[in-house]
Scaffold this motif. Sequence first.
Motif, mmCIF file in Angstrom:
data_model
loop_
_atom_site.group_PDB
_atom_site.id
_atom_site.type_symbol
_atom_site.label_atom_id
_atom_site.label_comp_id
_atom_site.label_asym_id
_atom_site.label_seq_id
_atom_site.Cartn_x
_atom_site.Cartn_y
_atom_site.Cartn_z
ATOM 1 N N ALA A 177 5.098 -1.489 -1.374
ATOM 2 C CA ALA A 177 4.486 -1.708 -0.060
ATOM 3 C C ALA A 177 4.129 -3.170 0.102
ATOM 4 O O ALA A 177 4.227 -3.972 -0.835
ATOM 5 C CB ALA A 177 3.256 -0.833 0.103
ATOM 6 N N HIS A 183 5.276 2.941 -4.555
ATOM 7 C CA HIS A 183 5.214 4.325 -4.057
ATOM 8 C C HIS A 183 6.548 5.024 -4.269
ATOM 9 O O HIS A 183 7.590 4.404 -4.246
ATOM 10 C CB HIS A 183 4.902 4.336 -2.544
ATOM 11 N N GLN A 187 9.038 7.298 3.457
ATOM 12 C CA GLN A 187 8.233 6.290 4.130
ATOM 13 C C GLN A 187 8.284 6.573 5.614
ATOM 14 O O GLN A 187 9.350 6.665 6.219
ATOM 15 C CB GLN A 187 8.811 4.907 3.837
ATOM 16 N N ASP A 191 4.375 1.135 5.870
ATOM 17 C CA ASP A 191 3.510 1.363 4.710
ATOM 18 C C ASP A 191 2.795 2.714 4.700
ATOM 19 O O ASP A 191 1.664 2.854 4.231
ATOM 20 C CB ASP A 191 2.448 0.246 4.604
ATOM 21 N N TYR A 192 3.428 3.750 5.268
ATOM 22 C CA TYR A 192 2.833 5.081 5.176
ATOM 23 C C TYR A 192 3.776 5.928 4.335
ATOM 24 O O TYR A 192 4.885 6.250 4.766
ATOM 25 C CB TYR A 192 2.646 5.686 6.569
ATOM 26 N N TYR A 193 3.369 6.227 3.118
ATOM 27 C CA TYR A 193 4.250 6.950 2.210
ATOM 28 C C TYR A 193 3.714 8.343 1.963
ATOM 29 O O TYR A 193 2.493 8.530 1.844
ATOM 30 C CB TYR A 193 4.379 6.186 0.882
ATOM 31 N N ARG A 199 -0.989 14.417 1.763
ATOM 32 C CA ARG A 199 0.110 14.042 2.653
ATOM 33 C C ARG A 199 1.319 14.955 2.442
ATOM 34 O O ARG A 199 2.000 15.344 3.398
ATOM 35 C CB ARG A 199 0.521 12.588 2.391
#
Lengths: 460, 214
Positions: A177, A183, A187, A191-193, A199
Motif C-alpha cells: 500500500a 497486503h 484491492q 488502499d482498501y484491501y 472485511r
Amino acid sequence: MTNIAAPNAALHLPEPDDSRMAEGAAPYRFLTGLFQRQTWREFLYHFAALLLAPFGFAYAVATVSLGASLAVTVVGLVVAAALIAAARYWGTVQRSLAASLLQQHVAEPVPFRPKPGFFGFIRSGLADSAGWRAIAHQSVSFVVSVTAFCVSITFFATGLGAMTHWIWYRYLPLQQAADGSWHRGAQLGMDYYIDTPPRQLLFAAIGAVFLWLLWPALNHGFARLQAVLAAGLLGPTAASLRLRDVEHSRNRTVEDADARLRRIERDLHDGTQAQLVAIAMKLGDARDRLSGQETAPEVAHLLESAHGTAKDALVDLRDLARGIHPPVLNDGLAPALETLAAQSPVRTSLVLNIAARPAPAVEATAYFCAMELVTNAVKHARAEQIRISVRTAGNRLQLHVGDDGRGGAVLSRPAPSGHRSGLAGLAERVAAVDGTLHIESPAGGPTNVTIDLPLDPERP
Amino acid sequence: MRIAIAEDSAILRAGLAELLAGRGHRITAAVSDAAALLEAVAAEAPDVAIVDIRMPPTHTDEGIRAALELRRTHPDVGVLVFSQYVETRYAARLFADHPAGVGYLLKDRVAEVSSFVDSLERIRHGETVLDPEVVAQLMRSSGQHRGLDTLTPREGQVLELMAEGRTNVAIAEHLFLSAGAVEKNITAIFGKLGLAAAPGDHRRVLAVLKYLQA
C-alpha cells in the motif's frame, strides 16, 4: 412487418399444447431463485442464445442488404424471396430453444404457402410476414442476447468470486500500500484491501447478495424478455390465424359437400335404382309370360308402356346419379377420366401422369371440370378433337383440356338473375379448393384451359 | 342352369332369384358380398355366377375382383358382371385374360328378361357377352385405337356385333348379309388388326379385346 401479435397470440390456437405455456414456467421466487432449476435453464439459454446470435444476425443483415441490392434483377427478387421465407427456419430453431429452456411454447406460424407460378413465389416470399418477423427477431434478439449474457455472467462471476474470496485470496500476490504496509487480498479502491476477517465477512456477504438475489433476478428478467420477444415475433399473427380458420372451415365445407354428394349417389344406387331395376324386371317378366296367352290388348299395352317407362326412368336416373358423383371416381381420377374420355362423342385423347392421389374433393373438382370442359368443347365449340392431360408436380395437380373447336369461350360474370355460365361455375369450384383457372380461347379457336389445383387444400 | 347370385341390394337379389327360378333355373346361392360368393361357389359350383360390381365393403370394384378370382379358381364357371354404370376400365380388366365365358351387362338389361336369360345361356356356353352400351362407347371412341380406325363402316358394324358375342349367322341376319359376306368382313378385320391365323374363336375374342385394350 406490422402484424405483430400479442405474446398470447398462441392462445388462439385450439391445440392442447397451448395450456402448457401458461403453467409450464414455474413462478419465479425472488428469495430462492438461485435454487430453482428454471434459473439454471435460463442461464444455459443465455449461453446458447449468445452462440446463435451472431449467425442469426448475420443472416438478417445479409437478407436485407443482399435482397435490397439484388432486387433490381428478377433473379435477385427470387433470392430475396427465398431468403425471407427461409428465415422461418431461424424462427423454428429459436422457438425450440425457447420451448426447451425457457418453457415458452410458441405456436408455429401458419406454413409458408407460395402462390403458384414464378411470380407468385416471388410475391409470396417478399410478403411473407412470418419470414420478416423472424428476421426482425434475429436483429433484436442479437442485441438482447449479447447484453443478457454479459450482465448475467458478470453478476454470477462477481457474486461467486466475492463469496469465495476468503478461500482464494491467499493465492493472490502480496501488494504494497501507499503507506508501505503489505497486503494479500482483493484491492477495492485506493488502499482498501480485503484482508481482515471482518472485511472478508463483509465481502462474502456482498457476494452472497449478488449470487443469491441479484444474479437470479437479472438472469430471469432477461430470460423473460427473450421469451416475450420469441412469443411476439415467432408465433402466428392473429390475422393469419383467423385466415387459417376461415380456410379450414371452407375446406371442411367443400369436403362436406363432396361427402354429401357421394352419400346421395350411394342412396340412389342402393335404393331407387335397385327398386326400379326390380320393377322393370318384373314388368318384363310379366310381359313375357303373357305374350303367349290370350289377354286383352289393353292390358298388354299397359304392361308394355309401364315396362318402357321403367326402363326410361332407369336411364334418366343413371345419368342423374353419374352427374351427382360418378362412382368410378372412388377408384381415383385416372379410371374416372378414362371412362369420361371413352364416353366422349368426339375423339378424345387422355394423358395421365398422376404420381400422388389427390384429396377426394380435389379429385371431384378435377373430374367435374374435365367433364364440363369436354361438354363445352362438344356442344359450343363443335370440336373434332379434344386433348385431356393431367399431371401432378410437387403438391399441385394440373389439368389441361384443349380442343380444336371454334373458341370464343369467355368467363362471364354471373347475370343479375343469378344465372351463371358453365365456366363461371367452374371458376367458383376451382377457387373453392384454392386452385386457379386459366382460359385461352380466341375467336376461331383453339381453346386451351389450364386448371391448377392443390393436391390437398388442407396441406398446400 | 345352376346360377349363383351376388348382389348387395336385397330387393334385386330376391327379384332375380324369383325370376330365374320361375323360368326353371336353380339358384345355388344368393348372397350379398364377394367373400360369401367365393365360399358358395367353392361349396357348389354353378354354371353361371351373376356378380354385382359394387358390393360391400368398399362399394367400388369388389365384383370385378371376385369375378377375376372366380375365373382363376373355377375356369368352368361362367361369370356375368352386373353394373349400374358402364365403366370401360372395369370392362377392360374383366376381359383382359380369359374373355370366354365372361359377360358385362348393365343392370337395366334384366328388364328384357328373355334376352337376359339368353345372355346367361351364352356365357354358360363359353361365349363373351358385352353390353351394347359398352360396345357403342367403344365404337364412338374407337378412332383412337390403333388399327381400328382403318376399318370400313361395315367392318366396324360386324366387329361391334362380334363384340356383343353374336355368331356369324346372327350377324348375317342382323345386317341382312350373306354368311359369306360376313365371313369376308371378319377376315378383313383380322387382317387389319394384325391377328395371325389361329382357331377362329380365339381370333374373334382377340378382335373384341382390341376394343378394350386401347
